[in-house]
Every structure is written in structure tokens, then in C-alpha cells.
Design a protein around this motif. Sequence first.
Motif, PDB file in Angstrom:
ATOM      1  N   GLU A 176      16.031  11.783   2.217  1.00  0.00           N
ATOM      2  CA  GLU A 176      16.561  12.113   1.174  1.00  0.00           C
ATOM      3  C   GLU A 176      16.152  11.315   0.106  1.00  0.00           C
ATOM      4  O   GLU A 176      16.068  11.653  -1.061  1.00  0.00           O
ATOM      5  CB  GLU A 176      18.181  12.084   1.118  1.00  0.00           C
ATOM      6  N   HIS A 177      15.803  10.122   0.527  1.00  0.00           N
ATOM      7  CA  HIS A 177      15.126   9.128  -0.538  1.00  0.00           C
ATOM      8  C   HIS A 177      13.894   8.484  -0.053  1.00  0.00           C
ATOM      9  O   HIS A 177      13.646   7.378  -0.125  1.00  0.00           O
ATOM     10  CB  HIS A 177      16.352   7.884  -0.837  1.00  0.00           C
ATOM     11  N   GLY A 178      12.969   9.305   0.231  1.00  0.00           N
ATOM     12  CA  GLY A 178      11.688   8.799   0.744  1.00  0.00           C
ATOM     13  C   GLY A 178      10.963   8.172  -0.300  1.00  0.00           C
ATOM     14  O   GLY A 178      10.170   6.977   0.043  1.00  0.00           O
ATOM     15  N   ASP A 179      11.118   8.400  -1.579  1.00  0.00           N
ATOM     16  CA  ASP A 179      10.236   7.851  -2.423  1.00  0.00           C
ATOM     17  C   ASP A 179      10.547   6.124  -2.715  1.00  0.00           C
ATOM     18  O   ASP A 179       9.916   5.521  -3.395  1.00  0.00           O
ATOM     19  CB  ASP A 179      10.383   8.400  -3.839  1.00  0.00           C
ATOM     20  N   LEU A 180      11.706   5.842  -2.053  1.00  0.00           N
ATOM     21  CA  LEU A 180      12.055   4.621  -2.090  1.00  0.00           C
ATOM     22  C   LEU A 180      11.130   3.477  -1.294  1.00  0.00           C
ATOM     23  O   LEU A 180      11.045   2.403  -1.793  1.00  0.00           O
ATOM     24  CB  LEU A 180      13.544   4.350  -1.620  1.00  0.00           C
ATOM     25  N   MET A 181      10.308   4.321  -0.410  1.00  0.00           N
ATOM     26  CA  MET A 181       9.430   3.441   0.300  1.00  0.00           C
ATOM     27  C   MET A 181       8.417   2.670  -0.546  1.00  0.00           C
ATOM     28  O   MET A 181       7.780   1.783  -0.479  1.00  0.00           O
ATOM     29  CB  MET A 181       8.604   4.320   1.099  1.00  0.00           C
ATOM     30  N   GLU A 182       8.085   3.492  -1.525  1.00  0.00           N
ATOM     31  CA  GLU A 182       7.025   2.896  -2.572  1.00  0.00           C
ATOM     32  C   GLU A 182       7.562   1.545  -3.339  1.00  0.00           C
ATOM     33  O   GLU A 182       6.910   0.694  -3.442  1.00  0.00           O
ATOM     34  CB  GLU A 182       6.656   4.007  -3.580  1.00  0.00           C
ATOM     35  N   HIS A 183       9.050   1.660  -3.865  1.00  0.00           N
ATOM     36  CA  HIS A 183       9.656   0.716  -4.349  1.00  0.00           C
ATOM     37  C   HIS A 183       9.819  -0.587  -3.260  1.00  0.00           C
ATOM     38  O   HIS A 183       9.707  -1.655  -3.627  1.00  0.00           O
ATOM     39  CB  HIS A 183      11.025   0.910  -5.044  1.00  0.00           C
ATOM     40  N   PHE A 202       3.481   3.744   7.677  1.00  0.00           N
ATOM     41  CA  PHE A 202       3.415   2.255   8.245  1.00  0.00           C
ATOM     42  C   PHE A 202       1.922   2.198   8.573  1.00  0.00           C
ATOM     43  O   PHE A 202       1.228   1.151   8.175  1.00  0.00           O
ATOM     44  CB  PHE A 202       4.177   2.166   9.532  1.00  0.00           C
ATOM     45  N   ARG A 203       1.428   3.385   9.035  1.00  0.00           N
ATOM     46  CA  ARG A 203      -0.105   3.190   9.254  1.00  0.00           C
ATOM     47  C   ARG A 203      -0.798   3.144   8.025  1.00  0.00           C
ATOM     48  O   ARG A 203      -2.170   2.307   7.934  1.00  0.00           O
ATOM     49  CB  ARG A 203      -0.612   4.539   9.967  1.00  0.00           C
ATOM     50  N   GLU A 204      -0.511   3.689   7.082  1.00  0.00           N
ATOM     51  CA  GLU A 204      -1.456   3.774   5.813  1.00  0.00           C
ATOM     52  C   GLU A 204      -1.014   2.778   4.766  1.00  0.00           C
ATOM     53  O   GLU A 204      -2.061   2.407   4.182  1.00  0.00           O
ATOM     54  CB  GLU A 204      -1.121   5.156   5.134  1.00  0.00           C
ATOM     55  N   LYS A 205       0.128   2.475   4.700  1.00  0.00           N
ATOM     56  CA  LYS A 205       0.529   1.454   3.545  1.00  0.00           C
ATOM     57  C   LYS A 205       1.237  -0.035   4.119  1.00  0.00           C
ATOM     58  O   LYS A 205       0.816  -1.166   3.534  1.00  0.00           O
ATOM     59  CB  LYS A 205       1.330   2.017   2.708  1.00  0.00           C
ATOM     60  N   CYS A 250       1.299  -1.501   7.232  1.00  0.00           N
ATOM     61  CA  CYS A 250       0.891  -2.452   8.298  1.00  0.00           C
ATOM     62  C   CYS A 250      -0.016  -3.382   7.730  1.00  0.00           C
ATOM     63  O   CYS A 250       0.601  -4.830   7.855  1.00  0.00           O
ATOM     64  CB  CYS A 250       0.093  -1.589   9.277  1.00  0.00           C
ATOM     65  N   PRO A 251      -0.639  -3.283   6.888  1.00  0.00           N
ATOM     66  CA  PRO A 251      -1.622  -4.575   6.412  1.00  0.00           C
ATOM     67  C   PRO A 251      -0.666  -5.360   5.553  1.00  0.00           C
ATOM     68  O   PRO A 251      -0.797  -6.670   5.446  1.00  0.00           O
ATOM     69  CB  PRO A 251      -2.751  -3.875   5.552  1.00  0.00           C
ATOM     70  N   LEU A 252       0.163  -4.701   4.448  1.00  0.00           N
ATOM     71  CA  LEU A 252       1.241  -5.640   3.814  1.00  0.00           C
ATOM     72  C   LEU A 252       2.112  -6.561   4.674  1.00  0.00           C
ATOM     73  O   LEU A 252       2.361  -7.602   4.230  1.00  0.00           O
ATOM     74  CB  LEU A 252       1.926  -4.929   2.811  1.00  0.00           C
ATOM     75  N   PHE A 253       2.641  -6.068   5.771  1.00  0.00           N
ATOM     76  CA  PHE A 253       3.558  -6.403   6.507  1.00  0.00           C
ATOM     77  C   PHE A 253       2.683  -7.696   7.138  1.00  0.00           C
ATOM     78  O   PHE A 253       3.265  -8.941   7.337  1.00  0.00           O
ATOM     79  CB  PHE A 253       3.970  -5.461   7.532  1.00  0.00           C
ATOM     80  N   LEU A 254       1.614  -7.598   7.658  1.00  0.00           N
ATOM     81  CA  LEU A 254       0.914  -8.735   8.343  1.00  0.00           C
ATOM     82  C   LEU A 254       0.721  -9.658   7.462  1.00  0.00           C
ATOM     83  O   LEU A 254       0.616 -11.142   7.865  1.00  0.00           O
ATOM     84  CB  LEU A 254      -0.235  -8.030   9.105  1.00  0.00           C
ATOM     85  N   SER A 255      -0.024  -9.543   6.363  1.00  0.00           N
ATOM     86  CA  SER A 255      -0.081 -10.206   5.189  1.00  0.00           C
ATOM     87  C   SER A 255       1.171 -11.054   4.920  1.00  0.00           C
ATOM     88  O   SER A 255       1.082 -12.236   4.606  1.00  0.00           O
ATOM     89  CB  SER A 255      -0.945  -9.762   4.153  1.00  0.00           C
ATOM     90  N   THR A 256       2.382 -10.589   4.761  1.00  0.00           N
ATOM     91  CA  THR A 256       3.532 -10.993   4.337  1.00  0.00           C
ATOM     92  C   THR A 256       4.168 -12.143   5.424  1.00  0.00           C
ATOM     93  O   THR A 256       4.514 -13.194   5.331  1.00  0.00           O
ATOM     94  CB  THR A 256       4.476  -9.951   4.053  1.00  0.00           C
ATOM     95  N   MET A 257       3.772 -11.620   6.661  1.00  0.00           N
ATOM     96  CA  MET A 257       4.307 -12.483   7.714  1.00  0.00           C
ATOM     97  C   MET A 257       3.299 -13.504   8.058  1.00  0.00           C
ATOM     98  O   MET A 257       3.803 -14.715   8.184  1.00  0.00           O
ATOM     99  CB  MET A 257       4.270 -11.543   9.201  1.00  0.00           C
ATOM    100  N   ASP A 258       2.149 -13.634   7.722  1.00  0.00           N
ATOM    101  CA  ASP A 258       1.121 -14.668   7.784  1.00  0.00           C
ATOM    102  C   ASP A 258       1.485 -15.627   6.520  1.00  0.00           C
ATOM    103  O   ASP A 258       1.468 -16.927   6.853  1.00  0.00           O
ATOM    104  CB  ASP A 258      -0.234 -14.073   7.648  1.00  0.00           C
TER     105      ASP A 258
END
Length: 1325
Positions: free
Chosen positions: A212-219, A256-259, A261-269
Motif C-alpha cells: 500500500e505504500h510502495g513509493d516509500l521505497m524511493e524515499h 533490490f535487483r535494480e536499485k 543491491c549496489p547502494l546496500f553494498l556501498s553503504t555496508m562497505d
Amino acid sequence: MAVREAAAGLPGPGRDEEAALLFESAHYRHDSRWLLPVSPRCCLACALELLPEPGVSVRTGPPSSLFHNEALTLALRLVTTETWLLLNIFFICPKLVRKKHVLSGFRDALMKHASLVVQLVAQDQKVCIHFVSMLFGLLCNVEDGSITDLCIEVLIQLTTQLKLEQTIHCLLDECHKELCSMPCMRGSLATLTLLGKLVDAVPALADKLVMEHGDLMEHLLRGLVYPSEGVQASVCYLYGKLYSSPVAAEMLLGHFREKLCPLFLSTMDGAQTKELQINCLGLLKQLLKYDLFVSMLMNKSALVESAESVEGPPGETPLPLVLKKLLLSRDETLQVASAQCITAILVHSPAKHALAFIHADIPEFLFEHLSSSSEVLVWSCYNCLILLVEEPLFFSKCHTVYGIESLVRSLQGSLRMNNTELHKQGLLLFAEILTRQPEEIKLFTSSAMCRDAGRALLEAVSSPVLEVAAEALKAISAFLRKDHQSALPALYKELQALVKAMLSRCADLSQTPLNWRSLGHASNRNSERAILRRGKFLLNTLEGFRNACRLAMEFQREPSAQENPFTAPSAEKEDTLEAFSEFLLSACDSLCIPMVMRYWEQATHPAVMEVFLSVLHSLFVIVPHMKEKFSKKLAGSSFIRLALELKARFCSGLSHSALNQVCSSFLYFMCISLLSVPEKTGPPSQEELSAVSELLQHGLPQISSRGPESLALLSDRQYVEEAARQRQYCTLLLFYLAYIHEDRFVSETKLFMAVQSFLLSLQDQGERPPLVVFRASVYLLATCQDKDGALDEAVVGAIRKFLEDTPDLHRVYTHHPLLLRLFLLHPELMRRFGHRVLELWFSWEESSCEELDGVLSAGQPTLPTSVAALFHILRSSPSILLILLDLICSSPMDIARKVLIVLKTFLRRNEDVQVGGLIRGHFLMILQHLLVEHGSSPSGASGNLPLLLNLLSLVQLRNESEQELDSMAMKLLHQVSKLCGTCSPADSDILQPSFNFLYCSLHQTTLGSQRRAAAVLLSSTALIELLEKMLALTWAEEGSPRTGLLCSAWLLTASFSAQQHKGSLQAPRKWGLCLYPMLCQVHQTLSVELDQVLKALSVPKRKAALLSAAILRFLRTALQQNFSSALVALLPSGAQSPPAPEDTVLAPLGTSQVLSLVIGLQNLLVQKDPLLSHACVGCLEALLDYVHARSPHVALHVACQPWNRFLMFTLLEAGENSFLKPEILRLMTLFVRFQSSSILSQEVGHVLQGAASTDLSTLPGSTLQALHGFFLQVQSMGLLTDDSMAQTLQASLESLSSRASLAQPSLQDMLCLGGVSISLSHIRD
């Protein structure tokens, strides 16, 4: 004032601290239903008036939805209109301390009296929503972190306790609006934290939030890139809660695949704060629950690694390297979480993902962390390494070699702790490494490390915890491997201590009294489970002990493992392989057997006895001189007799039923074990085994009679009922197993008569016994029959009838010479079953036939007992030879080969039996049939064709030399050559014996027959083409046939060329009545690359002396023919440069080729192989003759090389009187002939002196002829200037002249070396 206090329900001046939770100036107007009736007495209406912030949307007048309700609205009961302005003034100047106090009190009330607070808030849904909205507004506008935390806590508790969908929707909407209205993520921390904890408290919200609040993912993505690790940590925490739901995770897969994954790996690193690192690891753990996310993360990491391998700007860090960085941090929590994440990835597919972590050298750091004092970290590293060891690269990169010392020290340290799970996991890892470690990579690089590992296992197996000791047993079993011993000889004392501790631990367990028969039913079941655990522990112990015995057997093949070379000669040799082997046998007697028998006395289940017998079988071969004794103890022990005596003495009727059950179970298990893997018969099928199992289970408990009573039961000819018949079957099987293992506890004569009566009884009642029972009956009849006795005709008829109803004779056959005698000496049985019985007999004869095959050329050795018995039967009934001949044609190849060996031995020992013509005639018919029926591919028609050809070649090899070839022999030559023409070089099994036959036929006959045979063979163009292909395969690196076949091909080619050359020099004769032409005409030429021949001889292959000799014989023939053969065309290899002027006279050879060939011949001579030496000398003679005829100075140059003298020194150093070898004498003769006096400056005198001091009558004819030729050459060249030596030479020549002329050629000119027929005279002369 009193009125207000009464209305508020407050006490007077003595009110307690809970009054601080009320808005005193307004509370007296509030309805009492908004007041919590218990302590702390907080008022919801007061909270609504105290908590709002100025920035929050708070109305200046009573809201219509609250105050103007038909059913007593909230506002009319809470406050009046004239006091609302005062409240606004109060709100404009908020007192944060009081707000915090109110929130804290409300939280405490909610925690202590959740149900009452929920009832209070849930009275009106609008009030509830307004209260939640007000709290959320306070959360978003107050910057005090403590108030923010209180707001979040109250909101979470209130939402989870209320469980109202509308309230949750309201809160989610407020969060959504707040995040969407923010231009940046600066103030989003509180909202994100609330969302994360809310989803954590109500897991079902994850699905709703995503749907119901899928656009929150962009935020959330905005928050992940916002330069605040607090915001990033909240985003990661929220993401972790979202991905904890399988439904939400599936919906967020594309996100996760498109947006993400790379941000998460970069943040974790890039994470610096522990909060962000932990939340990233938390999110990662949730993602690692799903195989798809694991694949995406690892694939992304693989792409990053491949991108980094290309030159360019630095990119993202792969996940394995990120986890490696966290693993290398000094924070134990991060280390544990990192190891757990690696484990979570590997759980999905170790084979798929382990490579990335191994390439990142993570195992190295996992091993280093094993030294940590944290049990959790060590446990996590154990789990991770257990999965990593499933990848072979883990071992090939030597991570185990690097980390084994850390692992051993970790085990030693963990065993001092009380964490048994840690003990088991560490031992499991150690066992996996020991099991999977490749043999070629040494695990323990020093004796000290190997000793430490043994001590750790010694401590582990002595653990009082049974599960830990069981894991230690598995590790010990894997440790007892030859390649795990650091150096030879092994640390036998340490191994003895380890094995003794293992057996002692098991013995201590087996000696613990159970007393379970006196306990109740529930305790009885527990005791049975304890016995089963004890049995499993015993099985593991015996398995480890068997590995120790296997280790001793492997060391027996290592000379360096026998004993320590540094042991003083006078010292007592305890640390040796012999002492270790004797210790194993002693331990078996003193520990293994007693504890197994003790367990057998406690339990009635036969499984442990099965394992025990299996272990004994592997133990009793460790010391060769004790092998027979312990084998008899295993197979010929009196366990059957003992069990029957116990049953007869104690188990008659219904007495001692427990003992009867124990004996019956033991007998049942031993019978099934012996029948399943018998020594002298084939294993029964599963159906037969099931039938016998059922038979024994029902019949064995009914047997309680002694030997004479059992014989009387078998002899009963009256009508036998089913129960009695089952007892007869069981009794017969017990006698059979006892007799077959030499435990004969009843009279053979009485047993023979009883078995005959038993078979006649079966026939009278029209019954068919089980096949195993019938097999036992036939075996007992054969072994108990007198030597001169015979069976009654009625019994023979009964046996024949039973056998005719048997699907296959092998199901009732037991291998024994007396059984063969039983079938072959009764004509009725021989005619019907003789062929099959002989086939079965040969299928079981392994060692005897191999022994015969190895001593065929050793005169008349003593025959094995079984073969001697067969020969005795053959002499008494020669017609059985026809069955043997038929077996060669129709039996499987392995059986036919054994028949061939036995038949060959029989014919050698009985030369008066002539079967050569019969075999040749029979084979000629078979070969003609194959060529007619199967056309161009007869090789696939009969699998025994190679064996038939072997028999033919052996018969031909047996023929005398100088024997004229008759018409049948010529026909066979024609047919065999035709057969060879239909084969390819890959058909070595057919071609090898065929070539042997052709070669023997050419060289074991007269000169006239040789020319006729050569004419027949040269007429086969297919054979010549095959030879050309095979000679070309000599130089091929791949696809080359076996060396023996190449040798035969070269020898045949040399023979064909020589015979053709001789025939072409003679005038052709008329055909007349001759069947074949006498002129050896060439119908097909054969091309050979001369350069390849010279190269093969200049740089010979290792272990190819026979092949080199064959090629040398071919080259010698070509040189003797001056390269002018009409059959063989020697061609250059590829394009050749014009020869030098000095090489023209030597064409097709060049000077450099001659010199290279001479060097190659010298190298071959140094090998000192007799046959090769003869071939080398002969080729060198032909080469020097060829060169001397065209360029004498080159020949003299070659003969006078200084290396020739070094060659002579090397050959003459072979031993005393080494010059009396014919090949050395011929070589010296050659050097004398070409005036190489410098090479033989002193050797001539040594030869003269040696010949004078040697008894010439003891020398073979070839040596006498070579010595005579040498002396003649020395005399003709005038090398001796001393008169005394010249006189000695003359005397030696006179003595040798008479002896050389009288010397007889070798009795055996044709030999079979490595499966290749070779004529010594062809190689030598």
C-alpha cells in the motif's frame, strides 16, 4: 477547589507523586472515565492537553468531531469552551520536562496495566486516532532525543496493544506524508526509526507497507544515500524488517535487483559507526535467507571483481571483501556476525559460493579467529569452515596447511571448557578436514604438529560426554591415514596410545552395569536405547581400529616405515612397525574381543556381531605369520558348536527362553553373514536371502538337540511335516557352514548317510528344497563321500532332477575339488552338467591359475592342490578335454583364459597327448565361419576370438623349429592374414596373437616354407596397409596402440622385407603343382619415414627396450638391403634441404644422421638389456658396413671415436668376465675390424687371459661363436705383436674351432616376451 479535586477523583493535600501526571488547572473538568483507576493514575484528557507542540495542527476551539457528538462527545466531558484559550496559551510555551514526565508515566502505565490503558484509549476511536496523531506530531517536531525515544516507545506499545487496523493505517499514513513532504532526509530519522520498530513489533505490517505504500521505497533509497549514518542505519533496520517477510521480500525482489543491491553494498562497505554496521549485517542476514538474494549479491560481487580486474576507476567492493573487512575488525560482535553471514551464504550452495570466499582468503582469517577466547566466535568460525571445506579449492590453496595448527590449538583450548556443543563442532570440522584432505598435500608438516593433533584427539576421546567421544572417534578414524603421518617412520608410540585410549574408552562404556532386567517397563526402554547407543559407539570404535590395521598394512609396503633409522642398535626396538602390528593384535585379543562378547551377552540384536566379524576380517591380516591362525579363528571357530551345545543343555522345552533367544539370534546373524558373503560360492540373490532369513528366524528357535539327535532328524524317511522340515533345513545349513569352515563336530559317514536319506525323503514327498539348502546338501555329500565310494543311483537321480529344476547351476555350486569329482565321475551328471560345473570351477579358480601362469617356464613345479585334482580327473577321463576345448570357444573371456592356462599346463606335462592338429583344424573352421558370416568386422563377432588366437599362437610356439608347413598351416596363414586385414590398429587383442602366429610361422620352418609363407602374406594388401598404419602410429603421441603390438608390427615388417628381398634375388620357379607361388611378389608397398626411425633411435622412449630392439631390427634389414627394398619405401619427413656434397654418397643418410644414430646406439647399449644389446650391435655392424662401402673414412671416423672406449669401459664394468657376453664380443670384433686399436689397447689381452682361465665347456654356443669370431678378427688384423700372446691366441683359436663347430644352437630360439613372440636368432644373427 475542593469541588475540582472531588471531580478529578484526587485525594486531598496528601496526594502522592502520581498527581504530577495530571493537568491540575483543567483536570477537574475531565470525565472520570478518562482517568486510569490504578497507579499511576494518569488522565488521558490531561495528556491530550499537555503534549501537543506549537507546530502541530491543534485546533483553537473544540473540534466538532470531538465535542458535538450525539452520544456525549468527548470534548464536552473533557473541557469547556471558555477554558480552551487557556490551554492554547499553555501549549505555546511547552514545558518539555513535564511532557517527558507525562510520556514516561504513560509508558509505565502502559507497561504495568496494558489492558486497562487499552480500554481507556479504545473508548473512542476518534480520540485514539487523535492521540496517536498528536504523539506522532510531537515525535516529528521535538528534537530532544529522549522525548523522541519515549514517543516511539509509547506509539509502538500502544499500537501493538490496541491492535486496531484504523490506528495502524493512521500511523502509516502519517509516516508516509511526513516522508513525502520532506525536501531532504535530514529530519527523517525519527520517522524511519518508528517505521522500523513498528514493523518489528507487527511483522504483518511489512506486507501492507510494501503493497500500500510502495513509493516509500524511493524515499528509503534517498535515506540510504543521505550523508548521515544514523539515517542510513534506520533505513537498513527498516529494510531488514521488510525483507524478513517472505511475501514482502518477493515483492521487493525487483527493487533490490535494480536499485537497492549496489547502494546496500556501498553503504555496508563505507559504514563507520557500529550501529550502521550492525543494521547492515542485520539486513544482510534477512536477505541471506532467500536463495535468489544470495545469488544476486554474489553475482553482483562477481561482476564487481571482474570489473576491478580491468584497469579503470575503482568500483564497488564485492560482498566477500566487505565481510572480510568486518571479520578483520576488532569488534567481536561484528566478527561473529560476519562469520554467521558467510555461513548463511554457504548454506545455500557451498559448491556455488565457496570459491569467492576462498579467493578472498577468508579461511585464513577464520583460522586465525579460532584462537579467540569467545566461544560464540569460535563456534561461528567452526560452522563457516565446515561448509568451506566442501570446496576442493579450499585444500588446493593450502588453507588447511596454514590453519591446521590453529585448529589443533583451538581444539586443545575448547576441550578445557564446558561447552560440549563447541567440542562436537570442532571435532566435526577436524574430522572433515582429515577426511577430505588430498593425499598429495601434506597436512601435518612436522612431527610436533602431528603429535599435538594426536594428543588433542586423545583428550577428546577420553571425554566423559558420550557425544564428544563419538565425534572424536570419527576424527581418529580419519586421522589414521598414511598421508596424515608427518614423516616415516610414523610415531608408532603415539599411535599406540591413541588406539589404546579409543579402545579403553569403549571398554569402560561396555563395562558399565545396566541391570535393566530388574527395572520397570519405562526404564527398560531407556536401557534398550542406551544399549543401542553403546552399540553405535562400539561400531565407531571398531571402525577406527580397522583403520589402524589398514595403516599398518600400508606401512608394510614402505621400507622406510619399518623402523626409526636413528634408533641405536642396542636399544630395545619398540617404536617399529612390527611392534605396532603386534600391539594391534594384542589389543584385539585383550580389549576388542572381550568387550564385543560382553556386549553380545547383554544384547540379543546381531548387528554388533556382524560388524565385529567384519572388523576381525580386516584385522587378522596385519601380521603375515599370524594370518593363518587368525583366519581360522574367524572362519573355523567353534561358535556354531558352542551355540548348539548351549541350546541343547539349557533351552529344552520352554526353559531359559532368554538364552534360547540369544543363541538363536547369534546363529541367525552368523548364518546370514556367512551366506551373504561366502568364501567358496556365489552370493545368493536378495530373494533367496530373504527366504533363508525367514527360514532361520522361524526354525532356529525350535532347534534344541545335540549332534546325534540332529542326524536322526535328517535321516527320518517317514512323512515329514512342515515344522519338522524347517528344522531339517536349519540343521543342514548349520552343518554346511560348520563343515565349510572346517568345524566338523559330527561323523562324516553318518552325515553322508543322513543327507542321502534327506534328499530321498524330499523326492518321495515331491518337495523342492530352497536352493541354499540344496547347495548345502550337495556340498556335504561331496565332502563326506569316501574316496572309492559312490552314490546310490536313486540319490544320483534325485540330484539330477533337482538340478534340472534349478534356473542356474551357480546358485547351488560350492567351489571344492571333491564337488568337481562328484559331478565328473558320475556319467549321468557329467553328460548333463559337466560343462557348466567346469565353467563354474574355472570362474572360482583365481590364485591357482595365476600361479600356473607365472611358473610355466620353471620346469615341472608342484601343482596347486585344486589343479592337481583336476588333472587326476582328466587322466582318468580324457573325454573331458573336449569340454575344455568347448569352454575356450563359448565361455566368458576371463574363464576362457583360465581354461587356456590349465590346458597349456596339462599339455606341457602330458606331451604324449597331441591336440595341435585338432586345435588348428577347429580354429580354421571358426575363422572361416567368422569371415564368411561377419564380413569385414569379424572382431565384434566373438569376444573369445583373442583367446582362440592366443591358443593358436601358443600351439605354434610349441612346434619344433625347421618343420615344414603343411597345407592346413598355409590355409591358416592365409585366413589369419585376412583377419588382420579386416582389423584396425585399435584391435590389439586380436592383432597381437595374430602377429605372433604369423611371426612364429615365418621363423619356425624351413627356408622353402618361409618363402611360401612370405608369398602368401605379401599377397594380402590389407595386411600391408595395416602394417603401414601401425608403423606410423609409433610416432603418434596419442592414440598409439600398445607397445607390444608395435614391436610385432616392426618385426613382421623386417621379416617380410628380408624374405621379399631374398626371393627377388633368386630366379622365379615354375608353379608346377605348388599351391602357392614361390616368388615373393610385392602387391602393395609400405612407406616409412626414415627421419622418424632415426629420431626414435637417437632419442628412445623410456621403458621401451623391446620396441627399440624391433625398430633396430627393421633398420638393420634396411641397411643390409642398401635401402633398396621393393616392399619398404623409406621416405623423408616433409621438405628437405639439398644434401651437402659429402652426404651424397651416404644417401639417403647424412653424416650428421649417422653420428646421431651411433650416439643413440651407444645410449641403448649402456642400458645393458641383453636383447636390446644384440639388436644394437647388429644394427651398428650393418651401419658401419653400409657407410664403409660408400665412404671408408667416415666409417673409420665413426669407429675410432673416443666415446667408444668409454662405452667399452661401461659395458665391461658389468661384472667379472663380462667380456664373455656375445654382444660385447661382437662389438669388440667390430672395433678390431675397423682398426680401432686405440679403443681396445688393453682389452685384447684381458680377453685372452680370461678365455684361457675359463672352462669353455660351460659357455653357450652363441658365446663360443662370438669369441671365435673375435679371435679370428684379432689374428687377421695382426694386433698382437707379443709372441707369447700370439701363441696363446692361436691355441685358443684351435680350442674354439672344434667347440664352435660342435656347438648346438639354443634349444629355445622363439620366446614370448611381454606378450610378443621374438626369435632370438632373428634379432641376433
